[in-house]
Scaffold this motif. Structure first.
Motif, short mmCIF file in Angstrom:
data_model
loop_
_atom_site.label_atom_id
_atom_site.label_comp_id
_atom_site.label_asym_id
_atom_site.label_seq_id
_atom_site.Cartn_x
_atom_site.Cartn_y
_atom_site.Cartn_z
N LYS A 1 1.05 13.16 0.52
CA LYS A 1 1.35 12.75 -0.84
C LYS A 1 0.22 11.87 -1.37
N SER A 2 -0.10 12.04 -2.64
CA SER A 2 -1.10 11.15 -3.24
C SER A 2 -0.45 10.24 -4.28
N LYS A 3 0.74 10.60 -4.72
CA LYS A 3 1.47 9.78 -5.69
C LYS A 3 2.86 9.51 -5.14
N ASN A 4 3.42 8.39 -5.60
CA ASN A 4 4.78 8.01 -5.21
C ASN A 4 4.95 7.89 -3.69
N THR A 5 3.95 7.30 -3.05
CA THR A 5 4.02 7.07 -1.61
C THR A 5 4.97 5.90 -1.34
N LYS A 6 5.37 5.74 -0.09
CA LYS A 6 6.28 4.65 0.27
C LYS A 6 5.73 3.28 -0.14
N PRO A 7 4.45 2.96 0.18
CA PRO A 7 3.92 1.66 -0.24
C PRO A 7 3.92 1.49 -1.76
N PHE B 1 -5.45 4.96 5.93
CA PHE B 1 -6.17 6.08 6.55
C PHE B 1 -7.11 6.75 5.56
N TRP B 2 -6.61 7.17 4.42
CA TRP B 2 -7.41 7.95 3.47
C TRP B 2 -8.51 7.12 2.82
N HIS B 3 -8.27 5.83 2.62
CA HIS B 3 -9.28 4.98 1.99
C HIS B 3 -10.04 4.15 3.02
N GLN B 4 -9.77 4.41 4.31
CA GLN B 4 -10.50 3.80 5.42
C GLN B 4 -10.54 2.28 5.36
N HIS B 5 -9.37 1.69 5.36
CA HIS B 5 -9.26 0.23 5.40
C HIS B 5 -9.77 -0.25 6.75
N GLY B 6 -10.75 -1.11 6.75
CA GLY B 6 -11.39 -1.53 7.98
C GLY B 6 -10.65 -2.61 8.75
N ASN B 7 -9.60 -3.17 8.19
CA ASN B 7 -8.95 -4.33 8.80
C ASN B 7 -7.60 -4.02 9.44
N CYS B 8 -7.35 -2.79 9.78
CA CYS B 8 -6.06 -2.48 10.40
C CYS B 8 -6.22 -1.28 11.33
N GLY B 9 -5.18 -1.00 12.09
CA GLY B 9 -5.22 0.09 13.05
C GLY B 9 -4.95 1.46 12.48
N PHE B 10 -4.46 1.53 11.23
CA PHE B 10 -4.13 2.83 10.64
C PHE B 10 -5.36 3.66 10.30
N SER B 11 -6.51 3.01 10.15
CA SER B 11 -7.64 3.69 9.53
C SER B 11 -8.61 4.35 10.50
N LYS B 12 -8.44 4.14 11.79
CA LYS B 12 -9.43 4.66 12.74
C LYS B 12 -8.81 5.68 13.70
N ARG C 1 -0.70 -4.01 4.59
CA ARG C 1 -0.28 -5.33 4.11
C ARG C 1 1.02 -5.24 3.31
N ILE C 2 1.16 -4.17 2.53
CA ILE C 2 2.39 -3.97 1.76
C ILE C 2 3.57 -3.82 2.71
N LEU C 3 3.38 -3.04 3.77
CA LEU C 3 4.46 -2.82 4.73
C LEU C 3 4.80 -4.10 5.49
N GLN C 4 3.83 -5.01 5.65
CA GLN C 4 4.10 -6.29 6.30
C GLN C 4 4.85 -7.23 5.37
N SER C 5 4.36 -7.37 4.13
CA SER C 5 4.99 -8.27 3.18
C SER C 5 4.61 -7.90 1.75
N VAL C 6 5.47 -7.12 1.13
CA VAL C 6 5.18 -6.68 -0.23
C VAL C 6 5.12 -7.87 -1.19
N LYS C 7 5.95 -8.87 -0.94
CA LYS C 7 5.98 -10.05 -1.82
C LYS C 7 4.62 -10.75 -1.84
N GLU C 8 4.04 -10.97 -0.66
CA GLU C 8 2.74 -11.63 -0.58
C GLU C 8 1.65 -10.80 -1.23
N GLU C 9 1.74 -9.49 -1.11
CA GLU C 9 0.71 -8.62 -1.68
C GLU C 9 0.75 -8.59 -3.21
N ILE C 10 1.97 -8.62 -3.79
CA ILE C 10 2.04 -8.51 -5.25
C ILE C 10 1.92 -9.86 -5.95
#
Length: 163
Positions: free
Chosen positions: A35-41, A84-95, A135-144
């Motif tokens: 999905k590219s739109k309306n993802t869980k995050p 993953f798709w945007h290659q975030h360098g600070n987490c385990g999802f991207s590599k 980060r959204i999955l960890q704490s959406v409140k802190e992110e927004i």
């Protein structure tokens, strides 16, 4: 049949993924299931903003890069990036363990496009925010929180300039 909605969605996705793996068009087929739109995050961010009483536009095409969430009057754009798709360098999802050359090229192209879009948006006088999936999955409140502060500041500034 006792299946929850999430179980059903996972089952449908798994069947679709298996169908893709059994064909020669593996990469294209796999990409089509993403999905590219309306993802869980993205939905978590939108739900939280709505709960705080904010109204916004989604997938706003009038701005470069089509932000996932936009506040046009305040000129604030929010991009919800998958790690993953945007290659975030600070987490385990991207590599991933191994990445085909075609995907590597796509990641590089996407990254360059993201940087260009952010630059153009700033030139248009908009304030861009990039929110990352992990980060959204960890704490959406802190992110927004920074987005909420920026929207409120812009609204105060807009009210003051109209008086």
């Amino acid at each position: 049949n006792g299946l929850s909605m999430q179980s059903h969605q996972f089952f449908v996705f798994t069947l679709e993924l298996l169908r893709c793996l059994l064909t020669l068009r593996n990469r294209n087929c796999f990409m089509q299931t993403r999905k590219s739109k309306n993802t869980k995050p993205e939905l978590l961010v939108r739900k939280s903003l709505t709960a705080w009483g904010f109204r916004y536009r989604i997938h706003y095409r009038n701005v470069v890069g089509t932000p996932d969430i936009a506040f046009p009057k305040e000129k604030i754009a929010v991009f919800v990036h998958g790690c993953f798709w945007h290659q975030h360098g600070n987490c385990g999802f991207s590599k991933p363990a191994s990445v085909p050359k075609g995907w590597r090229d796509q990641f590089i192209k996407s990254n360059k496009r993201d940087i260009e879009n952010l630059k153009k948006i700033k030139e248009m006088g908009w304030i861009p925010f990039v929110l990352w999936e992990c980060r959204i999955l960890q704490s959406v409140k802190e992110e927004i929180e920074p987005v909420i502060v920026a929207v409120e500041r812009a609204r105060i500034k807009n009210r003051a300039s109209t008086r």
